[in-house]
Design a protein around this motif. Structure first.
Motif, PDB file in Angstrom:
ATOM      1  N   ASP A 146       0.832  -1.200   0.000  1.00  0.00           N
ATOM      2  CA  ASP A 146       0.000   0.000   0.000  1.00  0.00           C
ATOM      3  C   ASP A 146       0.866   1.250   0.000  1.00  0.00           C
ATOM      4  OD1 ASP A 146      -2.244  -1.571   0.059  1.00  0.00           O
ATOM      5  OD2 ASP A 146      -2.650  -1.292   2.193  1.00  0.00           O
ATOM      6  N   GLY A 147       0.691   2.089  -1.011  1.00  0.00           N
ATOM      7  CA  GLY A 147       1.451   3.334  -1.102  1.00  0.00           C
ATOM      8  C   GLY A 147       2.858   3.176  -1.641  1.00  0.00           C
ATOM      9  N   ILE A 148       3.212   1.964  -2.137  1.00  0.00           N
ATOM     10  CA  ILE A 148       4.579   1.705  -2.616  1.00  0.00           C
ATOM     11  C   ILE A 148       4.498   1.047  -3.989  1.00  0.00           C
ATOM     12  CG2 ILE A 148       6.794   0.597  -2.115  1.00  0.00           C
ATOM     13  CD1 ILE A 148       5.799   0.358   0.817  1.00  0.00           C
ATOM     14  N   TRP A 149       5.158   1.652  -4.982  1.00  0.00           N
ATOM     15  CA  TRP A 149       5.115   1.140  -6.348  1.00  0.00           C
ATOM     16  C   TRP A 149       6.526   0.937  -6.897  1.00  0.00           C
ATOM     17  CZ3 TRP A 149       2.062   4.958  -4.388  1.00  0.00           C
ATOM     18  CH2 TRP A 149       0.669   4.807  -4.499  1.00  0.00           C
ATOM     19  N   ASN A 191       0.471  13.327   3.812  1.00  0.00           N
ATOM     20  CA  ASN A 191       0.626  14.766   4.051  1.00  0.00           C
ATOM     21  C   ASN A 191       1.977  15.298   3.577  1.00  0.00           C
ATOM     22  OD1 ASN A 191      -1.922  14.847   5.353  1.00  0.00           O
ATOM     23  ND2 ASN A 191      -0.967  14.154   7.256  1.00  0.00           N
ATOM     24  N   THR A 192       2.554  14.619   2.595  1.00  0.00           N
ATOM     25  CA  THR A 192       3.895  14.989   2.136  1.00  0.00           C
ATOM     26  C   THR A 192       3.985  14.997   0.613  1.00  0.00           C
ATOM     27  OG1 THR A 192       4.859  14.028   4.142  1.00  0.00           O
ATOM     28  CG2 THR A 192       6.347  14.392   2.291  1.00  0.00           C
ATOM     29  N   GLY A 193       3.702  13.864  -0.016  1.00  0.00           N
ATOM     30  CA  GLY A 193       3.847  13.712  -1.460  1.00  0.00           C
ATOM     31  C   GLY A 193       4.663  12.490  -1.793  1.00  0.00           C
ATOM     32  N   LEU A 194       5.164  12.460  -3.011  1.00  0.00           N
ATOM     33  CA  LEU A 194       5.910  11.296  -3.491  1.00  0.00           C
ATOM     34  C   LEU A 194       7.392  11.375  -3.139  1.00  0.00           C
ATOM     35  CD1 LEU A 194       4.614  10.626  -7.134  1.00  0.00           C
ATOM     36  CD2 LEU A 194       4.309   9.153  -5.123  1.00  0.00           C
ATOM     37  N   VAL A 195       7.933  10.242  -2.731  1.00  0.00           N
ATOM     38  CA  VAL A 195       9.378  10.035  -2.645  1.00  0.00           C
ATOM     39  C   VAL A 195       9.740   9.086  -3.784  1.00  0.00           C
ATOM     40  CG1 VAL A 195      11.262   9.048  -1.302  1.00  0.00           C
ATOM     41  CG2 VAL A 195       9.500  10.423  -0.172  1.00  0.00           C
ATOM     42  N   VAL A 196      10.597   9.525  -4.690  1.00  0.00           N
ATOM     43  CA  VAL A 196      10.979   8.725  -5.855  1.00  0.00           C
ATOM     44  C   VAL A 196      12.463   8.408  -5.762  1.00  0.00           C
ATOM     45  CG1 VAL A 196      11.071   8.592  -8.365  1.00  0.00           C
ATOM     46  CG2 VAL A 196       9.163   9.776  -7.257  1.00  0.00           C
ATOM     47  N   ILE A 197      12.798   7.109  -5.831  1.00  0.00           N
ATOM     48  CA  ILE A 197      14.170   6.639  -5.628  1.00  0.00           C
ATOM     49  C   ILE A 197      14.651   5.967  -6.904  1.00  0.00           C
ATOM     50  CG2 ILE A 197      15.631   5.135  -4.220  1.00  0.00           C
ATOM     51  CD1 ILE A 197      13.324   5.380  -2.063  1.00  0.00           C
ATOM     52  N   THR A 198      15.790   6.418  -7.403  1.00  0.00           N
ATOM     53  CA  THR A 198      16.353   5.868  -8.637  1.00  0.00           C
ATOM     54  C   THR A 198      17.737   5.279  -8.378  1.00  0.00           C
ATOM     55  OG1 THR A 198      17.323   8.008  -9.247  1.00  0.00           O
ATOM     56  CG2 THR A 198      15.120   7.523 -10.072  1.00  0.00           C
ATOM     57  N   GLY A 199      18.102   4.275  -9.173  1.00  0.00           N
ATOM     58  CA  GLY A 199      19.423   3.670  -9.056  1.00  0.00           C
ATOM     59  C   GLY A 199      20.447   4.460  -9.850  1.00  0.00           C
ATOM     60  N   CYS A 200      20.288   4.421 -11.184  1.00  0.00           N
ATOM     61  CA  CYS A 200      21.081   5.281 -12.065  1.00  0.00           C
ATOM     62  C   CYS A 200      20.196   6.229 -12.845  1.00  0.00           C
ATOM     63  CB  CYS A 200      21.887   4.434 -13.056  1.00  0.00           C
ATOM     64  SG  CYS A 200      23.542   3.996 -12.508  1.00  0.00           S
ATOM     65  N   THR A 208      11.138   9.622 -15.427  1.00  0.00           N
ATOM     66  CA  THR A 208      10.760   8.809 -14.266  1.00  0.00           C
ATOM     67  C   THR A 208       9.763   9.539 -13.377  1.00  0.00           C
ATOM     68  OG1 THR A 208      12.903   7.677 -14.297  1.00  0.00           O
ATOM     69  CG2 THR A 208      11.650   7.589 -12.239  1.00  0.00           C
ATOM     70  N   LEU A 209      10.013  10.807 -13.108  1.00  0.00           N
ATOM     71  CA  LEU A 209       9.112  11.565 -12.238  1.00  0.00           C
ATOM     72  C   LEU A 209       7.732  11.738 -12.870  1.00  0.00           C
ATOM     73  CD1 LEU A 209      11.520  14.303 -10.824  1.00  0.00           C
ATOM     74  CD2 LEU A 209      10.791  12.182  -9.749  1.00  0.00           C
ATOM     75  N   HIS A 210       7.699  11.987 -14.168  1.00  0.00           N
ATOM     76  CA  HIS A 210       6.410  12.103 -14.845  1.00  0.00           C
ATOM     77  C   HIS A 210       5.637  10.783 -14.771  1.00  0.00           C
ATOM     78  CE1 HIS A 210       6.102  16.093 -16.716  1.00  0.00           C
ATOM     79  NE2 HIS A 210       7.426  16.078 -16.764  1.00  0.00           N
ATOM     80  N   TYR A 211       6.340   9.669 -14.946  1.00  0.00           N
ATOM     81  CA  TYR A 211       5.678   8.362 -14.892  1.00  0.00           C
ATOM     82  C   TYR A 211       5.225   8.032 -13.475  1.00  0.00           C
ATOM     83  CZ  TYR A 211       4.683   3.671 -16.694  1.00  0.00           C
ATOM     84  OH  TYR A 211       4.063   2.503 -17.099  1.00  0.00           O
ATOM     85  N   ALA A 212       6.023   8.420 -12.494  1.00  0.00           N
ATOM     86  CA  ALA A 212       5.634   8.202 -11.096  1.00  0.00           C
ATOM     87  C   ALA A 212       4.315   8.919 -10.797  1.00  0.00           C
ATOM     88  CB  ALA A 212       6.733   8.697 -10.158  1.00  0.00           C
ATOM     89  N   LYS A 213       4.185  10.140 -11.275  1.00  0.00           N
ATOM     90  CA  LYS A 213       2.944  10.895 -11.068  1.00  0.00           C
ATOM     91  C   LYS A 213       1.778  10.234 -11.786  1.00  0.00           C
ATOM     92  CE  LYS A 213       3.459  15.395 -11.544  1.00  0.00           C
ATOM     93  NZ  LYS A 213       3.955  16.696 -12.074  1.00  0.00           N
ATOM     94  N   GLU A 214       2.043   9.720 -12.976  1.00  0.00           N
ATOM     95  CA  GLU A 214       0.977   9.075 -13.754  1.00  0.00           C
ATOM     96  C   GLU A 214       0.494   7.789 -13.090  1.00  0.00           C
ATOM     97  OE1 GLU A 214       0.583   6.641 -17.958  1.00  0.00           O
ATOM     98  OE2 GLU A 214       2.013   8.300 -17.856  1.00  0.00           O
ATOM     99  N   ILE A 215       1.423   6.943 -12.661  1.00  0.00           N
ATOM    100  CA  ILE A 215       1.063   5.640 -12.093  1.00  0.00           C
ATOM    101  C   ILE A 215       0.415   5.784 -10.721  1.00  0.00           C
ATOM    102  CG2 ILE A 215       2.014   3.456 -11.212  1.00  0.00           C
ATOM    103  CD1 ILE A 215       1.817   3.592 -14.269  1.00  0.00           C
ATOM    104  N   THR A 216       0.936   6.686  -9.905  1.00  0.00           N
ATOM    105  CA  THR A 216       0.435   6.815  -8.531  1.00  0.00           C
ATOM    106  C   THR A 216      -0.770   7.743  -8.419  1.00  0.00           C
ATOM    107  OG1 THR A 216       1.879   8.701  -7.987  1.00  0.00           O
ATOM    108  CG2 THR A 216       2.792   6.482  -7.666  1.00  0.00           C
ATOM    109  N   LYS A 217      -1.010   8.551  -9.458  1.00  0.00           N
ATOM    110  CA  LYS A 217      -2.082   9.558  -9.431  1.00  0.00           C
ATOM    111  C   LYS A 217      -1.833  10.630  -8.372  1.00  0.00           C
ATOM    112  CE  LYS A 217      -4.098   6.840 -12.370  1.00  0.00           C
ATOM    113  NZ  LYS A 217      -3.838   7.060 -13.805  1.00  0.00           N
ATOM    114  N   ILE A 218      -0.555  10.855  -8.055  1.00  0.00           N
ATOM    115  CA  ILE A 218      -0.162  11.886  -7.088  1.00  0.00           C
ATOM    116  C   ILE A 218       0.646  12.943  -7.841  1.00  0.00           C
ATOM    117  CG2 ILE A 218       1.181  12.369  -5.006  1.00  0.00           C
ATOM    118  CD1 ILE A 218       0.578   9.475  -4.140  1.00  0.00           C
ATOM    119  N   SER A 219       0.247  14.178  -7.730  1.00  0.00           N
ATOM    120  CA  SER A 219       0.827  15.227  -8.563  1.00  0.00           C
ATOM    121  C   SER A 219       2.073  15.872  -7.977  1.00  0.00           C
ATOM    122  CB  SER A 219      -0.221  16.313  -8.840  1.00  0.00           C
ATOM    123  OG  SER A 219      -0.662  16.901  -7.614  1.00  0.00           O
TER     124      SER A 219
END
Length: 296
Positions: A146-149, A191-200, A208-219
């Motif tokens: 839940d909340g992790i993609w 109450n914060t937003g998305l945390v996005v973690i990348t390897g390289c 990646t950030l645009h896709y994260a927003k699309e998949i999670t529906k969090i802007s």
């Protein structure tokens, strides 16, 4: 209602730089991600394993990490500098461990320029499975909890971000570009937003950030952390990256590993010290309630 977690704590286990006594650095990345989920269940994810056993095992020991409490491993992509510590890590574990990666994880990987250099994972799947690895290999985004993609096969909305020298060899001997198998982790914090973690970030940090927003529906993206692969980026790509980050209003950036010192300095000087921070081996970062805190 959008699913989210209560908090995220990230501990840098492996990175290119270190300033703390007794810890080791190397060209690689490994992050320990501790998540307090909505049902107050703690989840511990090891994101990548560095280049070698030496740094990962030394640093987990020095930082007093209980590796048997790690719930799973996420491998961002099958390059040696993100997988090199995996075998040794499994050897000192006492139980089976789920590992997530792209379906091309074990296919040969190359850097092709004037010369061709093999840079793939230095282990065979069956050998790792004998040590307790239980692989789930994916070719599309999936919800880990839940909340992790997990994000993968990230669309190339902005081709300027793609470096075309990285190739993967398929069983039919054809070569495809490695960026398609890049995996990023996206976590929605309450109450914060998305945390996005990348390897390289081979797929491109902006893609990646645009896709994260699309998949999670969090802007809103609160934090982007990890390798952004800007180490040899020319001015046009750096300018594009800065413009997009500012337009997306990303609150915090922590560029690491393959972002490169020069490009990290440009991000810092252009976007500003209130938004761009630095992390090295041993650093702990906690995200909760709309705030980010660094443990010195």
């Amino acid at each position: 209602m959008i699913e989210s977690v209560n908090s995220v704590e990230i501990t840098v286990l492996v990175d290119n730089t270190v300033y703390k006594k007794s810890l080791l650095a190397e060209h690689g990345l490994s992050l320990l991600i501790s998540i307090d989920s909505a049902d107050n269940k703690n989840l511990s994810i090891l994101f990548d394993t560095g280049s070698s056993p030496k740094a990962l095992l030394n640093n987990t020991e020095q930082l007093k990490i209980d590796i048997d409490r790690i719930d799973n491993i996420v491998i961002s992509h099958g390059h040696y500098d993100h997988t090199g510590g995996l075998e040794a890590f499994l050897k000192i574990r006492n139980k089976e461990l789920p590992i997530y990666g792209h379906k091309y994880l074990f296919y040969p990987k190359y850097w092709i320029n004037k010369k061709t250099r093999e840079i793939g994972i230095p282990f065979k799947r069956q050998d790792l499975e004998k040590l307790g690895a239980s692989f789930t290999l994916i070719d599309r985004p999936m919800k880990l909890d839940d909340g992790i993609w997990l994000l993968t096969e990230i669309p190339t909305k902005f081709p300027i971000e793609i470096i075309h020298n990285f190739k993967t060899k398929l069983p039919d001997e054809s070569l495809v570009e490695t960026h398609i198998e890049d995996i990023a982790l996206a976590i929605a914090v309450r109450n914060t937003g998305l945390v996005v973690i990348t390897g390289c970030g081979h797929a491109g940090i902006i893609n990646t950030l645009h896709y994260a927003k699309e998949i999670t529906k969090i802007s809103n993206v609160f934090l982007a952390i990890g390798g952004f692969h800007l180490i040899n980026a020319k001015a046009d790509r750096l300018n594009f990256t800065i413009k997009e980050l500012q337009e997306m209003d990303v609150k915090h950036l922590i560029p690491m590993h393959c972002t490169g010192a020069k490009s990290s300095a440009v991000l810092y000087s252009t976007i500003g010290e209130n938004s761009v921070s630095y992390a090295s081996v041993g650093q702990k970062i906690k995200i909760a309630g709309g705030e980010i805190k660094f443990e010195k």
